[in-house]
Design an enzyme around this catalytic site. Structure first.
Site, PDB file in Angstrom:
ATOM      1  N   CYS A 271      -7.943  63.392   7.047  1.00 51.37           N
ATOM      2  CA  CYS A 271      -9.279  63.310   7.650  1.00 51.37           C
ATOM      3  C   CYS A 271     -10.117  62.148   7.114  1.00 51.37           C
ATOM      4  O   CYS A 271     -10.365  61.192   7.819  1.00 51.37           O
ATOM      5  CB  CYS A 271     -10.006  64.635   7.458  1.00 51.37           C
TER       6      CYS A 271
HETATM    7  N1  LIG Z   1      -5.385  69.345   8.558  1.00 49.90           N
HETATM    8  C1  LIG Z   1      -6.683  69.551   8.615  1.00 49.90           C
HETATM    9  O1  LIG Z   1      -7.274  70.066   7.680  1.00 49.90           O
HETATM   10  C2  LIG Z   1      -7.473  69.202   9.850  1.00 49.90           C
HETATM   11  C3  LIG Z   1      -8.757  69.719   9.958  1.00 49.90           C
HETATM   12  C4  LIG Z   1      -9.506  69.421  11.084  1.00 49.90           C
HETATM   13  C5  LIG Z   1      -8.968  68.602  12.079  1.00 49.90           C
HETATM   14  N2  LIG Z   1      -7.710  68.103  11.944  1.00 49.90           N
HETATM   15  C6  LIG Z   1      -7.207  67.265  13.040  1.00 49.90           C
HETATM   16  O2  LIG Z   1      -6.306  68.061  13.819  1.00 49.90           O
HETATM   17  C7  LIG Z   1      -5.238  67.256  14.329  1.00 49.90           C
HETATM   18  C8  LIG Z   1      -3.902  67.815  13.858  1.00 49.90           C
HETATM   19  O3  LIG Z   1      -3.872  67.736  12.433  1.00 49.90           O
HETATM   20  P1  LIG Z   1      -2.833  68.551  11.557  1.00 49.90           P
HETATM   21  O4  LIG Z   1      -3.331  68.462  10.157  1.00 49.90           O
HETATM   22  O5  LIG Z   1      -2.569  69.897  12.148  1.00 49.90           O
HETATM   23  O6  LIG Z   1      -1.533  67.628  11.707  1.00 49.90           O
HETATM   24  P2  LIG Z   1      -0.047  67.994  11.252  1.00 49.90           P
HETATM   25  O7  LIG Z   1       0.626  66.705  11.041  1.00 49.90           O
HETATM   26  O8  LIG Z   1      -0.075  69.022  10.178  1.00 49.90           O
HETATM   27  O9  LIG Z   1       0.561  68.721  12.526  1.00 49.90           O
HETATM   28  C9  LIG Z   1       0.715  68.109  13.760  1.00 49.90           C
HETATM   29  C10 LIG Z   1       2.012  68.614  14.369  1.00 49.90           C
HETATM   30  O10 LIG Z   1       2.100  68.107  15.685  1.00 49.90           O
HETATM   31  C11 LIG Z   1       3.454  67.750  15.924  1.00 49.90           C
HETATM   32  N3  LIG Z   1       3.466  66.809  17.048  1.00 49.90           N
HETATM   33  C12 LIG Z   1       3.232  65.476  17.035  1.00 49.90           C
HETATM   34  N4  LIG Z   1       3.279  64.989  18.287  1.00 49.90           N
HETATM   35  C13 LIG Z   1       3.559  66.030  19.098  1.00 49.90           C
HETATM   36  C14 LIG Z   1       3.738  66.160  20.488  1.00 49.90           C
HETATM   37  N5  LIG Z   1       3.612  65.113  21.304  1.00 49.90           N
HETATM   38  N6  LIG Z   1       4.037  67.374  20.988  1.00 49.90           N
HETATM   39  C15 LIG Z   1       4.154  68.441  20.158  1.00 49.90           C
HETATM   40  N7  LIG Z   1       3.998  68.378  18.830  1.00 49.90           N
HETATM   41  C16 LIG Z   1       3.687  67.188  18.308  1.00 49.90           C
HETATM   42  C17 LIG Z   1       3.927  67.191  14.606  1.00 49.90           C
HETATM   43  O11 LIG Z   1       5.344  67.221  14.516  1.00 49.90           O
HETATM   44  C18 LIG Z   1       3.248  68.140  13.619  1.00 49.90           C
HETATM   45  O12 LIG Z   1       4.044  69.260  13.299  1.00 49.90           O
HETATM   46  C19 LIG Z   1      -5.519  65.831  13.822  1.00 49.90           C
HETATM   47  O13 LIG Z   1      -6.247  65.146  14.798  1.00 49.90           O
HETATM   48  C20 LIG Z   1      -6.390  66.065  12.604  1.00 49.90           C
HETATM   49  O14 LIG Z   1      -7.228  64.970  12.333  1.00 49.90           O
HETATM   50  C21 LIG Z   1      -6.943  68.408  10.841  1.00 49.90           C
END
Ligand SMILES: NC(=O)c1ccc[n+]([C@@H]2O[C@H](COP(=O)([O-])OP(=O)(O)OC[C@H]3O[C@@H](n4cnc5c(N)ncnc54)[C@H](O)[C@@H]3O)[C@@H](O)[C@H]2O)c1
Length: 433
Positions: A271
């Site tokens: 983030c």
């Molecule tokens: N981790 C946090 O604390 C957090 C908090 C708020 C917002 N976010 C936002 O949420 C979003 C996701 O973050 P995250 O931490 O869950 O990421 P992450 O990397 O933990 O998980 C994302 C998942 O999506 C999968 N993926 C990628 N492309 C794909 C596709 N085309 N189809 C299906 N699956 C796909 C990946 O393999 C991965 O397992 C980001 O935009 C992030 O900025 C994250």
């Protein structure tokens, strides 16, 4: 048009697809299953989909038991795109990184393209990934329209609802953190609110997806800038020989108009090092202006690992030890307390720089499985007195609850503390950020 979907949501007959099963998506899948929906968890990483299908979680905040219970309720983790057929609600929670310093929306694009052929009249698509304003309507909306032949608004619903989960936070989770929702029209808003109401206690509707997109970037930029402020203050205060931690605690006694932020070895995770740059990139692209606060915060926060390395070198030097050949024990590889999330972690940057200077590094990281870190680093999953005694300097980089700081203070030859965890008597030499 929303009536049919609203009634399906009420009866838990709506078929839900969550795209991306990471920190955000897997939690959303679990809560949707518990709320009574039948959920497909679409994940391009086949290993991850297989782990979930076998009842194993790879996210600390989700237990194996939760995954197993979800599987019993009909949860289908899969990499098979055809299983998206017939969804009523799709939630997109895929990564939005920076690639070569620029926003990379390729995962949102490919998620949109995967969903579009399965989009049906009256269905709802909700984007949750953090991104710059305009992504939902301009990028995702257009991909969904061209891939489905349907029209956004008149044929299907579309909204943006940023995720605020804070992995490892024992007090706030998806269900008790207010959730912002901005939709392209009132039907889309009502459908999105009705869905989230089934597992989130407080919703915050806003007028457009762009407002919701900007609100999320504001939250993370606010944090990024304030951390940069105390980081820069910490560097000056140390040169002025004033205890910055005590000054921050004193300032924090003001009951209004001050919010406490603490210095650290730098910012990490998906983030803070990433999201503010989405905003500054968009401001520059659309307005030709520089978002100076963000640029400055990036500069200060990116400098912190270097600053820590310099201070560690000075501490070693004071004890007659060259960094080349020194034994450095780094506590924590994760960027965040009580998690194993090492993405963009400043601990690893510090480790890398010291390694390049010839130090022998051991990192104690209990939340990462042995063998998963760079093999050039020694990796221990438990902290003990023997390791502490053996090191020329112990660097406290991540404040994991299980670290015994009293034991560290009683045994270390020297400690560099970036988290203000050492209090009272110290056996060896000591420096704090
Ligand atoms: N981790 C946090 O604390 C957090 C908090 C708020 C917002 N976010 C936002 O949420 C979003 C996701 O973050 P995250 O931490 O869950 O990421 P992450 O990397 O933990 O998980 C994302 C998942 O999506 C999968 N993926 C990628 N492309 C794909 C596709 N085309 N189809 C299906 N699956 C796909 C990946 O393999 C991965 O397992 C980001 O935009 C992030 O900025 C994250």
């Amino acid at each position: 048009m929303a009536m049919e979907l609203l009634s399906k949501i009420e009866q838990r007959a709506a078929r839900v697809a969550i795209i991306g099963q990471g920190y955000v998506g897997l939690v959303a899948s679990m809560r949707s299953c518990e709320a009574g929906f039948v959920v497909v968890g679409f994940e391009i990483d086949e290993f991850r989909a297989g782990e979930l299908a076998a009842g194993r979680s790879y996210i600390e905040d989700v237990s194996d038991d939760e995954v197993k219970a979800a599987l019993k309720r009909g949860f289908t983790p899969t990499s098979d795109v055809t299983l998206l057929a017939g969804f009523d609600i799709a939630v997109i929670s895929v990564p939005t990184p920076l690639t070569e310093g620029l926003p990379d929306l390729s995962a949102i694009e490919s998620a949109g393209m995967a969903i579009a052929p399965h989009l049906s009249q009256g269905a709802l698509v909700i984007l949750e990934s953090t991104t710059y304003p305009g992504t939902t309507t301009e990028l995702l909306g257009e991909i969904l329209e061209s891939g489905s032949g349907l029209s956004v608004g008149s044929d299907f619903h579309l909204s943006y609802s940023p995720e605020r989960i804070d992995p490892g936070n024992p007090d706030f989770s998806l269900d008790n953190t207010p959730k912002i929702v901005g939709a392209i029209d009132d039907d889309s808003l009502q459908a999105s609110l009705a869905f989230f109401e089934t597992f989130v206690s407080q919703l915050v509707p806003v007028s457009t997806p762009a407002v919701a997109e900007l609100a999320k970037l504001l939250e993370n930029t606010f944090r990024h800038v304030n951390i940069a402020l105390v980081n820069e203050l910490a560097m000056f205060a140390s040169a002025l020989e004033i205890d910055v931690w005590e000054a921050i605690d004193a300032a924090a006694t003001k009951p209004f108009g001050f919010m406490k932020f603490t210095p650290g070895p730098g910012v990490g995770g998906h983030c803070l090092p990433v999201d503010p740059s989405y905003l500054s990139w968009q401001v520059e692209r659309q307005l030709g202006q520089q978002f100076r606060f963000i640029d400055l915060a990036n500069t200060v926060n990116r400098h912190m690992p270097d600053h820590v390395v310099q201070r560690v070198m000075l501490l070693l030097n004071r004890n007659g030890i060259a960094v080349n050949g020194s034994r450095v024990l780094i506590l924590g590889a994760a960027y965040k307390k009580d998690t194993g999330d090492v993405r963009e972690s400043p601990s690893l940057e510090i480790a890398d720089r010291l390694l390049n200077l010839g130090a022998k590094i051991t990192v104690v990281e209990p939340f990462v499985e042995a063998g998963r870190l760079d093999p050039a680093l020694g990796h221990e999953v438990r902290l003990d007195a023997a390791q502490v005694k053996e090191a020329d300097v112990v660097v406290i980089a991540t404040d994991h609850s299980q670290f015994d700081y009293k034991m560290v203070a009683a045994n270390a030859k020297a400690v560099f503390d970036t988290r203000n965890k050492i209090v009272g008597e110290v056996f060896g030499d000591f420096e704090r950020l």
